[in-house]
Enzyme design. Structure first.
Site, mmCIF file in Angstrom:
data_model
loop_
_atom_site.group_PDB
_atom_site.id
_atom_site.type_symbol
_atom_site.label_atom_id
_atom_site.label_comp_id
_atom_site.label_asym_id
_atom_site.label_seq_id
_atom_site.Cartn_x
_atom_site.Cartn_y
_atom_site.Cartn_z
ATOM 1 N N HIS A 77 -34.775 12.153 -32.395
ATOM 2 C CA HIS A 77 -36.542 12.047 -32.533
ATOM 3 C C HIS A 77 -36.839 12.104 -33.718
ATOM 4 O O HIS A 77 -36.457 12.960 -34.471
ATOM 5 C CB HIS A 77 -37.124 13.039 -31.588
ATOM 6 C CG HIS A 77 -38.503 12.743 -31.076
ATOM 7 N ND1 HIS A 77 -39.618 12.592 -32.207
ATOM 8 C CD2 HIS A 77 -39.104 12.373 -30.060
ATOM 9 C CE1 HIS A 77 -40.392 12.301 -31.508
ATOM 10 N NE2 HIS A 77 -40.384 12.203 -30.147
ATOM 11 N N ARG A 109 -48.385 9.308 -33.037
ATOM 12 C CA ARG A 109 -48.467 7.907 -33.597
ATOM 13 C C ARG A 109 -49.198 7.132 -32.725
ATOM 14 O O ARG A 109 -49.865 6.229 -32.866
ATOM 15 C CB ARG A 109 -47.105 7.665 -33.759
ATOM 16 C CG ARG A 109 -46.528 8.289 -35.149
ATOM 17 C CD ARG A 109 -45.119 8.163 -35.212
ATOM 18 N NE ARG A 109 -44.289 8.816 -34.462
ATOM 19 C CZ ARG A 109 -42.829 8.651 -33.883
ATOM 20 N NH1 ARG A 109 -42.619 7.563 -33.793
ATOM 21 N NH2 ARG A 109 -42.449 9.569 -33.133
#
Lengths: 271, 603
Positions: free
Chosen positions: B236, B256
């Site tokens: 990740h 994000r």
């Protein structure tokens, strides 16, 4: 690296006591890191529960310097390290070994609470419509990570061992989440008083103070439930009214409860 | 013979995260008896940590979304190595699974008209993730748990399986121990569903808990089942990097999705510097457009921060390697900047990302509404696992099923965020349904006492040995080797070195001794997890050596390009008759014309 001393409770079902371990500590460490380091280097058979290490799973509950906390979220720089840090298991539950306690009673209590029962779907496609402001309160309750620290600190359980007739703060939050769920049509008020013993709670707010998720347990969950019990059992008008009405609950009361501290403004999250 | 307790079920489910609970609920609804084994307490499985959301093309926020778009997104994200049948079923069935959770009491965040709200996530063309702030996994596991406990399912908490028992080529039971007392347990079952999750503990920097030691992968392998796609380990892009004790803890992609941007120490949004060809048409080429996308502008394209995880992780590694990283060896992830664009940005961030706010505030003294976070890649998810049939989730061993992270196929070379929670629901349910059907069609098999004897004897050996080799030291060494030699950037010579090192550790693991007795002994438990970790580490390394190309999460410094030849195969690992590891290339079956056309239309 500086070192610190940790007094960790070692023992089993019958007996035990605090044992001192010194270990090196570094910036940013939490109590769980120190306990893990001791386990890896000095005491391989030291028992503890943990999973996420980020305050999301509620496994590593313990009493640190006498206060119920998650080990993974307690930073060493919040503790005085000039004297030993005591790390003990939750004292309200029977010990199994070291920091691991028998919390199975909690799972049995939950099993005895009536499950979620939704009203028929609102839309032809089998779905429901709910406004964000109507679920804000219940979402607060559903943040619970079942660490059982509120159970550990509740004097009805801790001092009076009333495990037979009292569900404890965790399950009042659970019942509140079900009762205030906009879709739920089940009625749990009678058993709240009888089986779950909500009357034993005298709202000292100890549970709310130790909740690592900052759920406003007493004011937002327990007091509104107590009000429902009072309405149901002790309000003469509603008792009279009930005599002429079916017992079946029709609507829900979400969002109409006592305003309390810590509540988010009801801004809809929708964009 | 060792002492043991016996439990008998039609279907035994090993694992009680999202996949295990879904399987158990479904099997139990089909009218068979079901037992569930969980390594931790009920409700603490890894699903509880999932943050972002459940990907399901419900089209509540953007009605242009449908299963075809989701299918095409999943296949593109997986670089077309996916089991296309699973990708198809997943895209079609996920919306109903989400609605079912709501019918069981889950409370997702809402749209203005009162439906389930959906958010943007990397690799998904439209806002698709049903979510509850950034604690979606908690909502999901609690809903399944609270529904499941009223279904008459027997739950064995804090138990671990040591081996699967087989007879006449099928699975007939499992042998394990309870952690609390250290007593042995025999589970007789007509069908078994593996739902044990991933392997992240084989790496040093990981978002995974102690449970993720590849148990299901190793149990299946030793029972004769094939493992597939083991080279694909997802790193990740955003884990915490500071302070050291929290290194690896996940920072949700939701940051994000809500407008958070990645910057290097020069303040540059470096993600604009390298946009892969496959995604160029869908990606914004300026900051303004990217921002508009995160705020729901349907005509805007996604910002490059929301490219797939494999790509974002590599870009971050590049910035750090080339000296443009943050002070503690990461890059900056900034959500606080949205105050330039939004009124009440601080409340907005706390509302949408509450657990991120608390995580940084409490663990790192960082207020994410005011300053940027430092982040770097962390081992997060295993795309590879037990090779299963797309429809039934049955492995190559009759009666043995697998679902969720420990099964392979849906995600191919790289998983899209949000596709794991939907994977658990869709394929957990399917595995439960077909395991129940298998149990109805078959009688219980005979248990081989020798298999029990061997497993029990091996489990007790660490108590009988003396010596200085400790379980934690072997585990830590393995984590360092896998991190350093089989990590985000791989090369043949290093991976061959890793195989040599893993072999040495296998010898060390055979000498590990533990103190104390069998009652809740974490040292003993760790010693028993080691063989599984070594099995999966070797499988990952061998598969990664075999795939001489770079694709998805698998990046080879010595083969940086994609290869057409490797694009047509999955790598499959099995155990040979003499116990040796066998590796094979399995051609990907031809995709039906309808699905091919869907992919072409969605380009």
């Amino acid at each position: 690296m500086p070192s610190a001393t940790f007094s960790i409770w070692r023992g089993d079902r019958e007996s035990g006591g605090l044992k001192d371990y010194s270990t090196e500590v570094s910036e940013g460490m939490v109590v769980l890191d120190a306990v893990h380091k001791i386990q890896a280097e000095q005491a391989n058979d030291l028992s503890l529960r943990w999973n996420c290490k980020a305050g999301k799973c509620g496994s590593c509950s313990a009493e640190i310097n006498g206060l119920p906390k998650l080990m993974c979220m307690t930073r060493l720089n919040t503790l005085p390290l000039d004297r030993p840090v005591t790390v003990e298991p939750m004292r309200s539950f029977p010990p199994i070994k070291d920091l691991v306690t028998d919390v199975s009673w909690n799972f049995r209590v939950k099993q005895g609470i009536k499950k979620f029962k939704p009203r028929p779907p609102d839309a032809p496609d089998g779905t429901w419509r709910m406004a964000q402001q109507d679920i804000d309160r219940v979402q607060e309750f559903r943040k619970c990570i079942e660490c059982f620290l509120c159970q550990d600190v509740c004097h009805v359980l801790r001092e009076h061992h009333h495990f037979d007739g009292f569900a404890g703060p965790r399950y009042f939050v659970h019942i509140a989440a079900l009762e205030m769920h906009p879709l739920d049509v089940e009625d749990r008020v009678e058993e709240l008083k009888k089986a779950h013993g909500i009357g034993y709670c005298n709202i000292t707010t100890c549970c709310r103070k130790v909740c690592p998720e900052s759920i406003t347990i007493t004011e937002n969950a327990i007091i509104p439930l107590k009000e429902r019990v009072a309405d149901h059992f002790y309000d003469p008008l509603s008792r009279l009214f009930r005599m002429f009405q079916s017992k079946k609950k029709e609507g829900t009361h979400a969002g109409t409860e006592t305003a309390a501290q810590g509540r988010d403004s009801g801004s809809a999250g929708a964009r | 013979m060792p002492d043991y307790q016996t439990h008998t079920y039609d279907v035994l489910v090993i694992g009680a995260g999202g996949a295990g609970l879904s399987a158990a609920i479904e099997a139990s609804s089909a009218g068979v008896s079901v037992g569930v084994i969980c390594k931790s307490l009920l409700g603490k499985a890894h699903t509880v940590m999932a943050e972002g959301g459940i990907a399901a093309a419900m089209g509540n926020v953007d009605e242009r979304d449908n299963w075809r778009v989701h299918f095409a997104d999943t296949m593109r994200g997986g670089q077309y190595l996916n089991n296309w049948r699973m990708a198809e079923l997943h895209a079609k069935e996920a919306p109903d699974c989400v609605r079912e959770l709501e019918a069981w009491g889950a409370l997702f965040d809402r749209t203005k008209d009162g439906r389930i709200l959906q958010r943007n996530f990397g690799g998904h063309r439209y806002p698709r993730l049903a979510h509850v702030g950034d604690r979606t996994g908690l909502e999901m596991i609690r809903t399944l748990q609270d529904h499941g406990i009223h279904q008459g399912i027997a739950v064995h908490m804090e138990c671990t399986v040591l081996r699967l028992l087989t007879a006449d080529g099928r699975v007939v039971g499992a042998f394990g121990y309870d952690r609390e007392r250290g007593r042995f347990l025999l589970f007789q079952a007509k069908a078994i569903v593996l739902a044990t999750g991933g392997i992240g503990r084989a790496f040093k920097i990981t978002s995974n808990s102690w449970e993720y030691t590849g148990d299901g992968h190793a149990l299946a392998y030793h029972a004769g089942a094939a493992l597939m796609d083991m080279e694909f380990v997802q790193f990740h892009p955003t884990g915490m990097v500071w302070p050291p004790s929290v290194m690896g803890i996940l920072v949700t992609e939701g940051v994000r999705g809500e407008g958070g941007v990645l910057r290097n120490k020069e303040g540059r949004r470096f993600m604009f510097d390298d946009i892969p060809e496959l995604y160029r048409a869908q990606t914004a080429d300026n900051e303004e457009e990217g921002w508009r996308y995160t705020q729901g502008d349907r005509n805007a394209r996604r910002p490059p921060e929301l490219l797939t995880r494999d790509h974002v992780a590599r870009c971050i590694v590049r910035e750090i390697k080339e000296g443009r990283g943050s002070p503690h060896g990461g890059v900056f992830l900034d959500i606080s900047w949205i105050k330039e664009r939004l009124p009440k940005a601080e409340e907005h961030i706390k509302k949408k990302l509450p657990s991120m706010y608390h995580q940084f505030k409490q663990l790192a003294d960082i207020d994410i509404t005011k300053e940027p976070m430092e982040v770097g890649p962390t081992t997060h998810y295993m795309m590879g696992g037990v090779q299963v049939d797309g429809d039934t989730q049955m492995s190559t061993v009759p009666g043995l099923f697998a679902a969720g992270e420990c099964a392979a196929g849906l995600h191919g070379a790289n998983r899209l965020g949000g596709n794991s929670l939907s994977d658990l629901l869709v394929f957990g349910k399917r595995a439960g349904r077909y395991a129940a059907a298998f149990a109805k069609e078959n009688t219980a098999g005979a248990i081989d006492a020798d298999q029990i004897q061997q497993a029990a004897a091996a489990a007790l050996q660490p108590f009988e040995r003396s010596g200085s080799e400790g379980p934690y030291q072997v585990q830590q060494k393995l984590q360092e080797i896998m991190q350093d030699l089989v990590g985000i950037v791989r090369t043949e010579s290093e991976m061959k070195q890793a195989l040599v090192e893993v072999e040495k550790l296998r010898q060390r693991a055979a000498k590990v001794s533990v103190q104390g007795n069998r009652e809740y002994n974490n040292g003993w438990h760790t010693a028993l997890d080691l063989p599984n970790m070594l099995t999966v580490s070797e499988a990952v390394t061998r598969a990664a050596i075999e795939r001489e190309e770079s694709r998805g999460a698998h990046f080879r410094e010595d083969h940086t390009a994609k290869s057409a030849e490797f694009g047509k195969i999955n790598i499959v690992i099995g155990k040979g008759a003499d116990g040796e590891t066998k590796i094979a290339r399995r051609p990907i079956p031809e995709m039906p014309a309808e699905l091919k056309q869907t992919i072409e239309e969605m380009q």
